[in-house]
Design a protein around this motif. Structure first.
Motif, PDB file in Angstrom:
ATOM      1  N   GLU A 189       0.833  -1.200   0.000  1.00 23.96           N
ATOM      2  CA  GLU A 189       0.000   0.000   0.000  1.00 23.96           C
ATOM      3  C   GLU A 189       0.872   1.256   0.000  1.00 23.96           C
ATOM      4  O   GLU A 189       0.611   2.218  -0.744  1.00 23.96           O
ATOM      5  CB  GLU A 189      -0.925   0.017   1.217  1.00 23.96           C
ATOM      6  CG  GLU A 189      -1.784   1.267   1.294  1.00 23.96           C
ATOM      7  CD  GLU A 189      -2.644   1.325   2.550  1.00 23.96           C
ATOM      8  OE1 GLU A 189      -3.313   2.360   2.773  1.00 23.96           O
ATOM      9  OE2 GLU A 189      -2.639   0.334   3.323  1.00 23.96           O
TER      10      GLU A 189
ATOM     11  N   ALA B  86       2.296   1.661  -3.377  1.00 21.17           N
ATOM     12  CA  ALA B  86       1.274   2.071  -4.343  1.00 21.17           C
ATOM     13  C   ALA B  86       0.970   3.556  -4.219  1.00 21.17           C
ATOM     14  O   ALA B  86       0.688   4.223  -5.220  1.00 21.17           O
ATOM     15  CB  ALA B  86      -0.003   1.258  -4.139  1.00 21.17           C
ATOM     16  N   LYS B  87       1.013   4.086  -3.004  1.00 21.49           N
ATOM     17  CA  LYS B  87       0.726   5.506  -2.808  1.00 21.49           C
ATOM     18  C   LYS B  87       1.930   6.370  -3.168  1.00 21.49           C
ATOM     19  O   LYS B  87       1.773   7.524  -3.577  1.00 21.49           O
ATOM     20  CB  LYS B  87       0.309   5.752  -1.355  1.00 21.49           C
ATOM     21  CG  LYS B  87      -1.049   5.145  -1.032  1.00 21.49           C
ATOM     22  CD  LYS B  87      -1.468   5.403   0.396  1.00 21.49           C
ATOM     23  CE  LYS B  87      -2.856   4.843   0.674  1.00 21.49           C
ATOM     24  NZ  LYS B  87      -3.277   5.050   2.086  1.00 21.49           N
TER      25      LYS B  87
ATOM     26  N   ASN C 236       4.471   5.340  -5.433  1.00 18.35           N
ATOM     27  CA  ASN C 236       4.768   5.160  -6.857  1.00 18.35           C
ATOM     28  C   ASN C 236       3.761   4.171  -7.440  1.00 18.35           C
ATOM     29  O   ASN C 236       4.031   2.979  -7.531  1.00 18.35           O
ATOM     30  CB  ASN C 236       6.199   4.654  -7.050  1.00 18.35           C
ATOM     31  CG  ASN C 236       6.631   4.677  -8.507  1.00 18.35           C
ATOM     32  OD1 ASN C 236       5.803   4.736  -9.416  1.00 18.35           O
ATOM     33  ND2 ASN C 236       7.927   4.622  -8.744  1.00 18.35           N
ATOM     34  N   ALA C 237       2.589   4.689  -7.803  1.00 18.71           N
ATOM     35  CA  ALA C 237       1.503   3.827  -8.283  1.00 18.71           C
ATOM     36  C   ALA C 237       1.891   3.051  -9.529  1.00 18.71           C
ATOM     37  O   ALA C 237       1.567   1.868  -9.672  1.00 18.71           O
ATOM     38  CB  ALA C 237       0.257   4.673  -8.557  1.00 18.71           C
ATOM     39  N   ASN C 238       2.617   3.694 -10.447  1.00 20.80           N
ATOM     40  CA  ASN C 238       2.988   3.014 -11.687  1.00 20.80           C
ATOM     41  C   ASN C 238       3.852   1.796 -11.430  1.00 20.80           C
ATOM     42  O   ASN C 238       3.745   0.781 -12.120  1.00 20.80           O
ATOM     43  CB  ASN C 238       3.712   3.984 -12.608  1.00 20.80           C
ATOM     44  CG  ASN C 238       2.764   4.929 -13.307  1.00 20.80           C
ATOM     45  OD1 ASN C 238       1.724   5.265 -12.761  1.00 20.80           O
ATOM     46  ND2 ASN C 238       3.105   5.361 -14.504  1.00 20.80           N
TER      47      ASN C 238
ATOM     48  N   ILE D 239      -5.346  -1.008  -1.477  1.00 22.80           N
ATOM     49  CA  ILE D 239      -5.860   0.361  -1.347  1.00 22.80           C
ATOM     50  C   ILE D 239      -7.218   0.307  -0.656  1.00 22.80           C
ATOM     51  O   ILE D 239      -8.126  -0.372  -1.141  1.00 22.80           O
ATOM     52  CB  ILE D 239      -6.006   1.036  -2.730  1.00 22.80           C
ATOM     53  CG1 ILE D 239      -4.667   1.036  -3.478  1.00 22.80           C
ATOM     54  CG2 ILE D 239      -6.541   2.449  -2.571  1.00 22.80           C
ATOM     55  CD1 ILE D 239      -3.573   1.845  -2.812  1.00 22.80           C
TER      56      ILE D 239
ATOM     57  N   TRP E 275     -10.167   4.299  -2.900  1.00 20.17           N
ATOM     58  CA  TRP E 275      -9.904   3.718  -4.219  1.00 20.17           C
ATOM     59  C   TRP E 275     -10.170   4.688  -5.371  1.00 20.17           C
ATOM     60  O   TRP E 275      -9.339   4.844  -6.270  1.00 20.17           O
ATOM     61  CB  TRP E 275     -10.734   2.448  -4.433  1.00 20.17           C
ATOM     62  CG  TRP E 275     -10.615   1.960  -5.846  1.00 20.17           C
ATOM     63  CD1 TRP E 275     -11.499   2.128  -6.860  1.00 20.17           C
ATOM     64  CD2 TRP E 275      -9.498   1.287  -6.420  1.00 20.17           C
ATOM     65  NE1 TRP E 275     -11.027   1.597  -8.021  1.00 20.17           N
ATOM     66  CE2 TRP E 275      -9.792   1.064  -7.789  1.00 20.17           C
ATOM     67  CE3 TRP E 275      -8.282   0.841  -5.926  1.00 20.17           C
ATOM     68  CZ2 TRP E 275      -8.911   0.427  -8.642  1.00 20.17           C
ATOM     69  CZ3 TRP E 275      -7.397   0.200  -6.792  1.00 20.17           C
ATOM     70  CH2 TRP E 275      -7.720  -0.007  -8.121  1.00 20.17           C
TER      71      TRP E 275
ATOM     72  N   TRP F 213      -7.550   7.353  -5.706  1.00 18.23           N
ATOM     73  CA  TRP F 213      -6.240   6.772  -6.062  1.00 18.23           C
ATOM     74  C   TRP F 213      -6.225   6.335  -7.521  1.00 18.23           C
ATOM     75  O   TRP F 213      -5.276   6.611  -8.250  1.00 18.23           O
ATOM     76  CB  TRP F 213      -5.932   5.582  -5.148  1.00 18.23           C
ATOM     77  CG  TRP F 213      -4.599   4.947  -5.429  1.00 18.23           C
ATOM     78  CD1 TRP F 213      -3.385   5.316  -4.944  1.00 18.23           C
ATOM     79  CD2 TRP F 213      -4.340   3.826  -6.306  1.00 18.23           C
ATOM     80  NE1 TRP F 213      -2.392   4.516  -5.452  1.00 18.23           N
ATOM     81  CE2 TRP F 213      -2.949   3.591  -6.299  1.00 18.23           C
ATOM     82  CE3 TRP F 213      -5.144   3.021  -7.106  1.00 18.23           C
ATOM     83  CZ2 TRP F 213      -2.356   2.566  -7.039  1.00 18.23           C
ATOM     84  CZ3 TRP F 213      -4.551   2.010  -7.850  1.00 18.23           C
ATOM     85  CH2 TRP F 213      -3.178   1.791  -7.809  1.00 18.23           C
ATOM     86  N   TRP F 214      -7.288   5.660  -7.955  1.00 21.62           N
ATOM     87  CA  TRP F 214      -7.306   5.141  -9.321  1.00 21.62           C
ATOM     88  C   TRP F 214      -7.414   6.277 -10.335  1.00 21.62           C
ATOM     89  O   TRP F 214      -6.825   6.209 -11.410  1.00 21.62           O
ATOM     90  CB  TRP F 214      -8.447   4.153  -9.508  1.00 21.62           C
ATOM     91  CG  TRP F 214      -8.540   3.610 -10.902  1.00 21.62           C
ATOM     92  CD1 TRP F 214      -9.578   3.748 -11.765  1.00 21.62           C
ATOM     93  CD2 TRP F 214      -7.552   2.867 -11.616  1.00 21.62           C
ATOM     94  NE1 TRP F 214      -9.305   3.149 -12.959  1.00 21.62           N
ATOM     95  CE2 TRP F 214      -8.068   2.593 -12.898  1.00 21.62           C
ATOM     96  CE3 TRP F 214      -6.277   2.409 -11.298  1.00 21.62           C
ATOM     97  CZ2 TRP F 214      -7.354   1.885 -13.863  1.00 21.62           C
ATOM     98  CZ3 TRP F 214      -5.556   1.693 -12.264  1.00 21.62           C
ATOM     99  CH2 TRP F 214      -6.097   1.439 -13.517  1.00 21.62           C
TER     100      TRP F 214
ATOM    101  N   THR G  29      -3.967   7.579 -10.591  1.00 26.33           N
ATOM    102  CA  THR G  29      -3.089   6.564 -11.177  1.00 26.33           C
ATOM    103  C   THR G  29      -3.332   6.415 -12.670  1.00 26.33           C
ATOM    104  O   THR G  29      -2.381   6.311 -13.448  1.00 26.33           O
ATOM    105  CB  THR G  29      -3.312   5.211 -10.473  1.00 26.33           C
ATOM    106  OG1 THR G  29      -2.991   5.349  -9.090  1.00 26.33           O
ATOM    107  CG2 THR G  29      -2.429   4.127 -11.086  1.00 26.33           C
TER     108      THR G  29
END
Length: 723
Positions: A208, A211-212, A214-216, A243, A248, A251-252, A255
């Motif tokens: 998590e 992902a927050k 460096n989401a890529n 997430i 979500w 974030w999405w 992203t």
């Protein structure tokens, strides 16, 4: 070799044509060169097919090809696949695989035990020897495996080489499960520590955080390990476990915007297509040039390049790329049949590529337009619409004519603001004349009427913005509301009007009432009762505000209270109409609302909500469905089925058929029914309509006027005795 062999192999697999497959395999294995990736994919495909077992007697022919690449990572993967497929178990193969494993794992303290477990001690059955040895190496407490039988990802809790079994906990099966090594060889696949599934189940908090940050990077890992995935599939893998659900959507959205700019990820254009991880990086410039190679027509070219430059403006720093685009636009100008709007937009691009310098053909084109307003209307890109308007204003003496024409035609508020602002500098009188047509025919430009009224309430200096103008616009707005609320295509407009009327504790209504005469306010109250979208509560507020300004109107409020349960509140309908509306309510509640919820979730998964047309359309549909459901439910509760005995033909009323004659003796008939059966084209009028209300109580011999026609009633009939 070329990858063309792969297609031929796959064709034979799809057709279950084993002889042809085997013949092609013989030819393939005699080749002097080897494409390792192609060989890997051929073996993988046949392993997953029905031909795997018979093919096992012939797979070892690939060893000659393997020899050429055996020292590479791909070579090791191919060697493993060969022994997954082989079924001959010959001593030669046994010695080959034993030496292979000895060379790589000979220092393993449990090497001999593992050799025994995978069948290489007796050399009688050692299919899958390499895969099974690798699995045994992976069987350590805390490691993760995947169960091919549907148990999902499992964490190894205990392992015993003495008992030849292990204990695991799976995500899809409750409790701890014991599994023998023999069954493990058949059902378990080792998951490396850096694999997405191992990270997700072993260190979700760490994943998590990654992902927050460096989401890529996390999406790269996901696509690398699980293959191409759609937006909804990505959500299924990440939401909640990685997430949090309440985070979500945001974030999405962020992203997905980043993924569009990732040169290693192929972003889909629609919901059903997957995101893919590319084998090699493709620059933004390369992606556009590849799309341009398909030679899109001018309209598609304009949209494609505009969207690209909006998302990747930095690409214009590449001089070679700029030159390529410039040549593409010039080629389109020279060789395609273009509309004036398309030609103008291509000139705009050329101006931008020229570092903002004015492109002389632009001026010449705008000056020779026959109808600038038609050109502006034909441009889909709002930024280019505004640019075209600015050029027309600058270069044409007759700009005001076009602007006056476009004032009602454009739909985007920023463009309306610009057009109105320029007109007010020199054409206030003409603007006032245009506004008068809005007041006379509010249905012609309903969205503009609401937009301008909202501006008037904040700016008294606008044309007709004084007290009298606001009163006239308020009346027009109520007339508009009563006319459009039954139109399913105007649900969004109805919602906006209701918001305007009720927001700020009815502040706009309050401001208008404060300066309106008693007669005007009384007319407003009457018009409000004709608007079915206004609730009883809304009408009560209207009456309360009216009483504050004109206390003598208090009796109207009492009359409304007394009469609201009377005849006007009943929604008369035929039995057929009753069943139809009941069915529609059930359809919205049980089918369309559920479908719409799925549409919203699927569109939300695309992210980038500011430019997500699918998401906006899904939300608009939700609003329309909710509004329709509220309206129909409120009406349904007031519905009463009309019967033959309810109808009196002594005078015009509900359920009566009126037979009339015009001045020339031509006969016409009109039917008075409820709002659910109304159909003006068939002369079926709702008893709630203004026309019907004006005719209520008329008798045979009375003269009436309908749609500009002077008529005389010569007969009144009972609807149920006629149809």
């Amino acid at each position: 070799m070329s990858m063309s062999y792969l297609d031929q192999f796959q064709k034979h697999l799809n057709n279950h044509d084993y002889p042809s497959f085997l013949s092609l395999w013989e030819e393939y294995c005699m080749g002097d060169e080897v494409d390792g990736e192609e060989l890997r994919r051929v073996l993988t495909n046949v392993k997953d097919s029905e031909l795997a077992t018979p093919f096992g007697r012939h797979v070892e022919k690939a060893l000659s090809l393997w020899e050429k690449i055996k020292d590479t990572d791909l070579g090791q993967e191919i060697f493993k696949l060969i022994f997954d497929l082989q079924t001959t178990n010959t001593p030669e193969l046994g010695n080959l695989v034993f030496n292979y494993l000895k060379e790589r794992y000979g220092e393993d303290r449990y090497f001999n035990d593992k050799i025994r477990l995978i069948g290489l001690r007796e050399m009688d059955s050692f299919q899958g020897a390499v895969s099974n040895y690798i699995l045994l190496n992976h069987l350590k407490k805390g490691n993760f495996v995947f169960h091919t039988g549907g148990w999902g990802v499992g964490e190894i809790m205990e392992i015993s080489f003495l008992r030849e079994q292990l204990a695991l906990e799976f995500d899809y099966v409750p409790g701890k499960k014991d599994l023998s090594f023999e069954n493990a060889f058949k059902t378990l696949i080792p998951i490396p520590d850096d694999h997405f599934l191992a990270l997700r189940f072993g260190s979700p908090e760490e994943l998590e955080a990654r992902a927050k940050k460096n989401a890529n990077e996390v999406i790269h890992i996901l696509l690398r390990d699980l293959g191409p995935l759609t937006a909804s599939e990505i959500k299924e893998e990440l939401e909640e476990l990685v997430i949090p659900t309440d985070e979500w959507a945001r974030w999405w959205q962020t992203t997905r915007t980043k993924l569009k700019k990732d040169t290693l990820i192929e972003t889909p254009e629609d919901l059903r297509s997957p995101f893919k991880l590319r084998e090699t990086e493709v620059t933004h410039e390369d992606r556009l040039q590849k799309a341009l190679e398909k030679k899109p027509e001018a309209g598609e070219l304009i949209q494609m390049v505009y969207a690209f430059l909006r998302d990747f403006p930095q690409t214009l720093k590449n001089e070679e790329f700029r030159s390529h685009l410039e040549e593409k636009f010039k080629d389109a100008l020279a060789n395609e049949e273009l509309s004036d709007a398309q030609e103008l937009q291509l000139y705009f691009f050329l101006e931008d590529l020229g570092a903002g310098k004015e492109y002389s053909p632009t001026k010449e084109l705008i000056k020779r337009f026959t109808s600038p307003e038609d050109v502006v209307n034909a441009i889909a890109i709002i930024a280019f619409k505004k640019r075209a308007l600015m050029q027309v204003r600058k270069l044409r003496e007759d700009w005001a004519v076009s602007f006056l024409s476009l004032l009602f035609a454009v739909d985007q508020n920023p463009l309306r603001d610009y057009i109105l602002g320029e007109l007010l500098k020199e054409q206030q009188e003409e603007v006032s004349k245009k506004l008068e047509t809005i007041l006379t025919f509010p249905d012609r430009h309903p969205h503009f009427l609401l937009w301008y009224f909202q501006k008037m309430m904040k700016d008294d200096a606008l044309p007709l913005g004084g007290k009298e103008g606001k009163i006239r616009f308020f009346e027009a707005l109520l007339i508009l509301l009563s006319n459009v609320e039954s139109n399913s295509n105007q649900r969004d407009l109805v919602k906006k009007i209701l918001t305007f009327l009720t927001t700020g504790r009815y502040s706009n209504v309050r401001k208008v009432f404060q300066h309106a005469s008693k007669e005007a306010v009384q007319e407003f109250l009457l018009l409000a009762t004709k608007c079915q979208s206004l609730t009883d509560h809304d009408i009560k507020i209207f009456h309360s505000l009216a009483q504050v300004v004109h206390p003598s109107l208090a009796k109207l409020g009492k009359k409304y209270e007394e009469g609201k349960q009377g005849e006007e509140e009943i929604i008369w309908t035929t039995e057929e109409g009753y069943k139809k509306v009941k069915g529609r309510i059930q359809e919205i509640s049980t089918v369309e609302t559920v479908e719409n919820a799925k549409e919203i979730e699927a569109a939300r998964a695309l992210g980038d909500l500011r430019e997500n047309a699918e998401f906006k359309a899904a939300l608009e549909r939700r609003d329309r469905l909710q509004s329709e459901l509220r309206t129909l439910s409120a009406q349904f509760n007031k519905a009463r089925i009309l019967t033959k005995d309810d109808i009196s033909t002594d005078k015009v009323g509900i359920g009566v058929v009126i037979d009339c004659k015009d001045d020339a003796g031509k006969e016409l008939s009109y039917i008075f029914l409820g709002p659910w059966e109304a159909d003006p084209d068939k002369h079926i009028l709702s008893f709630q309509s203004k026309l019907a209300q004006s005719l209520m109580g008329r008798k045979v011999g009375d003269k009436i006027e309908i749609q500009g026609k002077n008529l005389t009633i010569f007969n009144l009939r009972n609807y149920f005795e006629t149809f």
